[in-house]
Design an enzyme around this catalytic site. Structure first.
Site, PDB file in Angstrom:
ATOM      1  N   TRP A 103      -6.174   7.257  -2.178  1.00 15.55           N
ATOM      2  CA  TRP A 103      -5.310   7.592  -3.312  1.00 15.55           C
ATOM      3  C   TRP A 103      -6.036   8.387  -4.384  1.00 15.55           C
ATOM      4  O   TRP A 103      -5.449   9.285  -5.004  1.00 15.55           O
ATOM      5  CB  TRP A 103      -4.673   6.332  -3.877  1.00 15.55           C
ATOM      6  CG  TRP A 103      -3.684   5.745  -2.921  1.00 15.55           C
ATOM      7  CD1 TRP A 103      -3.736   4.535  -2.311  1.00 15.55           C
ATOM      8  CD2 TRP A 103      -2.487   6.376  -2.424  1.00 15.55           C
ATOM      9  NE1 TRP A 103      -2.674   4.361  -1.469  1.00 15.55           N
ATOM     10  CE2 TRP A 103      -1.889   5.470  -1.520  1.00 15.55           C
ATOM     11  CE3 TRP A 103      -1.883   7.617  -2.649  1.00 15.55           C
ATOM     12  CZ2 TRP A 103      -0.706   5.779  -0.847  1.00 15.55           C
ATOM     13  CZ3 TRP A 103      -0.706   7.919  -1.984  1.00 15.55           C
ATOM     14  CH2 TRP A 103      -0.125   7.003  -1.101  1.00 15.55           C
ATOM     15  N   ASP A 175      -6.036   4.527 -12.391  1.00 19.21           N
ATOM     16  CA  ASP A 175      -4.878   4.086 -11.629  1.00 19.21           C
ATOM     17  C   ASP A 175      -5.152   2.646 -11.213  1.00 19.21           C
ATOM     18  O   ASP A 175      -6.094   2.371 -10.469  1.00 19.21           O
ATOM     19  CB  ASP A 175      -4.688   4.975 -10.399  1.00 19.21           C
ATOM     20  CG  ASP A 175      -3.449   4.597  -9.575  1.00 19.21           C
ATOM     21  OD1 ASP A 175      -2.912   3.495  -9.749  1.00 19.21           O
ATOM     22  OD2 ASP A 175      -3.047   5.414  -8.733  1.00 19.21           O
ATOM     23  N   LYS A 199       3.374  -3.415  -6.672  1.00 22.43           N
ATOM     24  CA  LYS A 199       2.321  -4.224  -6.045  1.00 22.43           C
ATOM     25  C   LYS A 199       2.272  -5.628  -6.647  1.00 22.43           C
ATOM     26  O   LYS A 199       2.282  -6.624  -5.926  1.00 22.43           O
ATOM     27  CB  LYS A 199       0.955  -3.567  -6.225  1.00 22.43           C
ATOM     28  CG  LYS A 199       0.903  -2.094  -5.885  1.00 22.43           C
ATOM     29  CD  LYS A 199       1.076  -1.814  -4.409  1.00 22.43           C
ATOM     30  CE  LYS A 199       0.877  -0.346  -4.114  1.00 22.43           C
ATOM     31  NZ  LYS A 199       1.037  -0.017  -2.703  1.00 22.43           N
TER      32      LYS A 199
END
Length: 363
Positions: A103, A175, A199
């Protein structure tokens, strides 16, 4: 009552039973309005209270300083890969990207290919035995850097960074989509934190940005208003019609976390859960973890079967037994068990029992 299956998907993921039960009650009649949760106006007094209470709880749980704005935005992490440079990177500026997995590499590519000078720092490596490590010495700051980017937990790779780089005053943008609320953090060490809800906080479709006030007002002229943190902050996250359902679910999760004892209690639980799973994998010669012990994610346990020809059988049998979502990300393969905040210790014990049973039947 616990569902009949155990959900190890990386996201959207399982949510606490208490949260799901309360949402179910409100879905058809929210706050005695006679209207369902997804029907009420974001301008109504009832939803205004939800919005304000959600922000207040988040500030309390993470000890967010008063000079930080909290923005509830539509979309997900990929939208923020664009929003970050458009809000913070000048036309001729430089940004440092500390890449430790999939990511953070996606975030780097988005910036480098479209918005400006993004400096790639490869901050993870495999040793001679194939084990992955995070190399913090590679997290250096370029001259004239306007921000540094890091993804603290790489869901695909199963790597989590527990040490913050010294950015020498350059804003650190993080992030934290997959490890927010799983452990205490010092928000003041970041210029901004972004995280998708799906999440540990709620359903997909919304991202929360926590940004230091002095970083607002820097957006490029062509930055869409819907991604401009200054605009969204000015309108209290209601420049457009927000994703009210996701916002409400975040509120319920924040209440649940506070009632448990806060992120400190969740960290204690997450350490215990992940230790149970990794301890078994390390003791086995049937399963392999290729992540250095100090760099393993507490919430995304990535592992492989020593004999990968058994992968399909493993996944078929696990699903038959109600253990869902154990297949690894398509980029990496293997297996992945995501054990986020809502996963109780019982769910990890059941997974370990299955791993033992499968290994014993194929030895």
């Amino acid at each position: 009552m616990m569902s009949k299956v155990w959900n190890y998907y990386a996201g959207p993921c399982m949510l606490p039973d208490e949260v799901m039960d309360e949402a179910q009650r409100d879905f058809r009649n929210f706050a005695n309005t006679g209207m369902g949760l997804v029907e009420i106006s974001h301008r109504s007094a009832e939803f205004d209270k939800v919005a304000k209470d959600a922000e207040a709880l988040l500030r309390e749980l993470l000890n967010v300083p008063s000079n930080y704005k909290i923005i509830f935005e539509q979309g997900g992490g990929r939208g923020q890969f664009a929003a970050i440079p458009m809000n913070l990177l000048s036309e001729n500026g430089t940004a440092d990207y500390f890449v430790t997995g999939h990511w953070s590499r996606c975030a780097y590519k988005e910036c480098a290919e479209k918005y400006g000078n993004a400096v790639l720092h490869e901050c993870s490596y495999q040793d001679e035995s194939g084990v992955w490590h995070v190399d913090y010495s590679k997290m250096t700051v370029s001259e004239n850097s306007e921000y540094c980017y890091i993804c603290l937990n790489e869901t695909v790779n199963g790597i989590e960074s527990f040490t913050l780089p010294d950015t020498k005053g350059v804003p650190l943008i993080a992030d934290m989509s997959s490890d927010i609320m799983t452990r205490p953090i010092d928000v003041s060490k970041f210029g901004a934190i972004i995280f998708g809800l799906q999440k540990n906080v709620g359903p997909s479709g919304m991202t929360i940005t926590i940004v230091r006030e002095d970083l607002l007002g820097k957006a490029r002229k062509y930055c869409p208003s819907i991604l401009d943190w200054s605009v969204l902050s000015k309108f209290d996250s209601m420049y457009n019609t927000p994703c009210t359902f996701a916002w409400y679910m975040a509120y319920l999760n924040f209440k649940w976390i506070k009632n448990l004892g806060g992120v400190e209690e969740l960290e204690r639980r997450n350490i215990k859960k992940s230790k149970m799973l990794y301890d078994y994998i390390d003791s086995s010669d049937f399963y392999i973890s290729k992540i250095a012990a100090n760099d393993r994610s507490r919430v995304n346990c990535v592992f492989t079967l020593k004999d990968e020809s058994l992968n399909d059988e493993f996944l078929k049998l696990s699903k038959a037994k109600g253990l869902i979502g154990l297949k690894g990300h398509k980029v990496l393969g293997g297996m992945r068990a995501s054990i986020y905040n809502a996963m109780p210790i019982e769910g990890v014990q059941i997974l370990v029992d299955f791993l033992k049973e499968f290994a014993a039947s194929h030895s």
